[in-house]
Enzyme design. Structure first.
Site, PDB file in Angstrom:
ATOM      1  N   LYS A   1       0.783  -1.175  -0.071  1.00  0.00           N
ATOM      2  CA  LYS A   1      -0.069  -0.069   0.034  1.00  0.00           C
ATOM      3  C   LYS A   1       0.865   1.274  -0.161  1.00  0.00           C
ATOM      4  O   LYS A   1       0.740   2.292  -0.651  1.00  0.00           O
ATOM      5  CB  LYS A   1      -0.965  -0.110   1.249  1.00  0.00           C
ATOM      6  CG  LYS A   1      -1.521   1.421   1.492  1.00  0.00           C
ATOM      7  CD  LYS A   1      -2.535   1.506   2.516  1.00  0.00           C
ATOM      8  CE  LYS A   1      -1.639   1.819   4.038  1.00  0.00           C
ATOM      9  NZ  LYS A   1      -1.503   3.295   4.094  1.00  0.00           N
TER      10      LYS A   1
ATOM     11  N   ARG B   1       1.025  14.421  13.780  1.00  0.00           N
ATOM     12  CA  ARG B   1       1.310  14.157  12.371  1.00  0.00           C
ATOM     13  C   ARG B   1       1.546  15.554  11.457  1.00  0.00           C
ATOM     14  O   ARG B   1       0.525  15.743  10.554  1.00  0.00           O
ATOM     15  CB  ARG B   1       0.572  13.249  11.602  1.00  0.00           C
ATOM     16  CG  ARG B   1       0.698  11.804  12.280  1.00  0.00           C
ATOM     17  CD  ARG B   1      -0.196  10.996  11.534  1.00  0.00           C
ATOM     18  NE  ARG B   1       0.480  10.074  10.705  1.00  0.00           N
ATOM     19  CZ  ARG B   1      -0.167   9.092   9.742  1.00  0.00           C
ATOM     20  NH1 ARG B   1      -1.148   8.978   9.774  1.00  0.00           N
ATOM     21  NH2 ARG B   1       0.860   8.474   9.076  1.00  0.00           N
TER      22      ARG B   1
END
Ligand code: UD1
Length: 423
Positions: free
Chosen positions: A22, A125
């Site tokens: 992925k 993040r």
């Protein structure tokens, strides 16, 4: 919402084909924005994240043709022209990697408006490293109403960019942007995960000039244009590591087919240290454990080639029934222990101390209804359920569908009792 059901306490035996990664397929698809010719990708995993990104690329002007083969999908991606430079919140909030279109859009169109990202809730993040890197290449950046507005009216210029920390996403984004910039870009302290190497190799096949592939210093000499290419997506080392851990957890013998051990060597070393058998040969890895209880083993997550954060939750599940106490330290993301409370529902004994989890091995796990919190944490619940006594129900399985290609099918073929109940 669908649920997954697992009747546990059964050994796994058989062969598991490993899908394309992925985390490689997503940046490779985005690279199709860099050229007006066709980029053909083979061995693409069948995942909702791939479909979500394809939707975004369609909005930006990419024609995506999908074909099915026994070894994953093929995607032919053609972007004759970029019809929109706007990556909307509705899509970017679903997967963080869609934010990476910022690099190619800016390189090819000199302007981009990209929503600040979403993705798995595993920490703050931020995207400061992406933005500082692009600014060094001459981009003007504004943040307006949740969007990054980037402009480079005179085109991107080569620059020396030293990242204070290693970021996979910033490396992908800056690498793609640099291929079409004017002059040489040097990315220092770049990520060197196998998925970065895979993207760099594909970009070279498209005509990019890149040196230092596989190292932490990438030198990119910008070119006028890139052309089409055909590229096979590298195998998913996180999927492989997940099934390796599942085999070690349940006992039995599983051969992971189509993956190179070097891409997840740190995980295999830890499995060996815990007492699992590991045999690696060209393109295959065999994992086995017959009877003996595993020993508690410590791990610290690190950037590649260290132990990957994306296997931390799965490894913690493994340690719940090992003999002794295991210390698991998460250094990459500050909030990646959401699986701890769900593992406790199986009877695991885990205490949290800042960036460390202490896992006291228990004799056995018992089935429970649990809730998947993020992609890799969901895999940890599957691993615990495969070993637990009784029937586990896993809720919110859309997290698994984002990143694991046909998981139930692959595990069933090895003797697991696992099935999906449609909503
Ligand atoms: C990628 C992977 C993800 C994996 C992670 C670490 C994909 C699609 N996702 O995520 O599965 O867990 O690498 O191997 O490939 N950071 C900043 N500022 C930035 C960028 C990052 O502070 O501008 C921090 C992050 O908050 C984090 C660390 O750097 O603490 C590493 O993050 P990064 O390598 O960027 O992860 P992703 O690319 O988001």
């Amino acid at each position: 919402m669908d649920t997954i059901h697992i009747r546990g306490n059964r050994r796994l035996n058989g062969v598991i084909p490993i899908s394309g990664a992925k985390n490689a397929a997503l940046p490779l698809m985005i690279a199709a924005l860099l050229t007006d010719e066709t980029l053909k990708l083979t061995n693409v995993p069948r995942l909702t994240d791939v479909r979500t990104l394809a939707k975004l690329l369609g909005v930006l002007g990419t024609d995506v043709q999908r074909g099915e083969t026994a070894h994953g999908d093929t995607l032919a991606l053609t972007t004759p022209e970029i019809v929109s430079t706007l990556a909307p919140y509705e899509i970017v909030s679903q997967i963080r990697a869609t934010f990476w279109v910022l690099g190619p859009l800016l390189a090819r169109c000199r302007t981009a408006k990209v929503s600040l990202p979403g993705g798995c809730a595993i920490g703050a993040r931020p995207v400061d490293l992406y933005l500082k890197g692009l600014q060094k290449m001459g981009a003007e950046i504004d943040l307006v109403e949740g969007y990054v507005l980037a402009k480079a009216p005179n085109g991107l210029k080569g620059a020396v960019i030293r990242s204070p920390i290693v970021s996979v996403g910033a490396t992908h984004t800056l690498l793609m942007a640099a291929t079409l910039a004017d002059g040489e870009t040097v990315l220092e302290n770049a990520a060197r995960e196998p998925e970065i190497t895979d993207l760099a190799r594909c970009l070279v096949a498209m005509g990019a000039k890149i040196e230092g592939i596989g190292t932490s210093t990438l030198r990119i000499e910008g070119v006028e244009r890139l052309h089409g290419a055909t590229h096979n997506v590298v195998a998913d080392r996180i999927e492989a590591g997940t099934y390796a851990i599942a085999a070690a957890m349940t006992g039995g013998e599983v051969t992971l087919d189509g993956v190179d051990a070097e891409t997840f060597d740190a995980a295999l070393s830890v499995l060996r240290a815990a007492g699992a058998g590991v045999d690696a040969s060209q393109g295959q890895v065999r994992i086995f454990r017959n009877g003996e209880r595993l020993q508690a083993t410590d791990v610290v997550t690190q950037v590649f080639p260290g132990f990957p954060t994306d296997l931390q939750a799965q490894f913690m599940a493994l340690m719940t029934t090992a003999e002794g106490e295991s210390e698991i330290t998460e250094t990459i993301f500050e909030n990646r222990f959401m699986h701890v409370q769900e593992l406790a529902r199986f009877g695991a004994n885990i205490s949290l101390h800042g960036d460390k989890a202490l896992v006291h091995g228990v004799d056995k796990l018992t089935a429970a209804p649990v809730m998947a919190s993020d992609l890799r944490a969901s895999a940890a619940l599957v691993i615990a359920a495969l070993a637990a006594e009784g029937e586990t129900t896993i809720n919110r399985v859309y997290h698994l569908d984002r990143g694991f290609d046909r998981m139930e099918e692959k595990l069933s073929a090895c003797g697991a009792e696992i099935w999906r109940a449609k909503a």
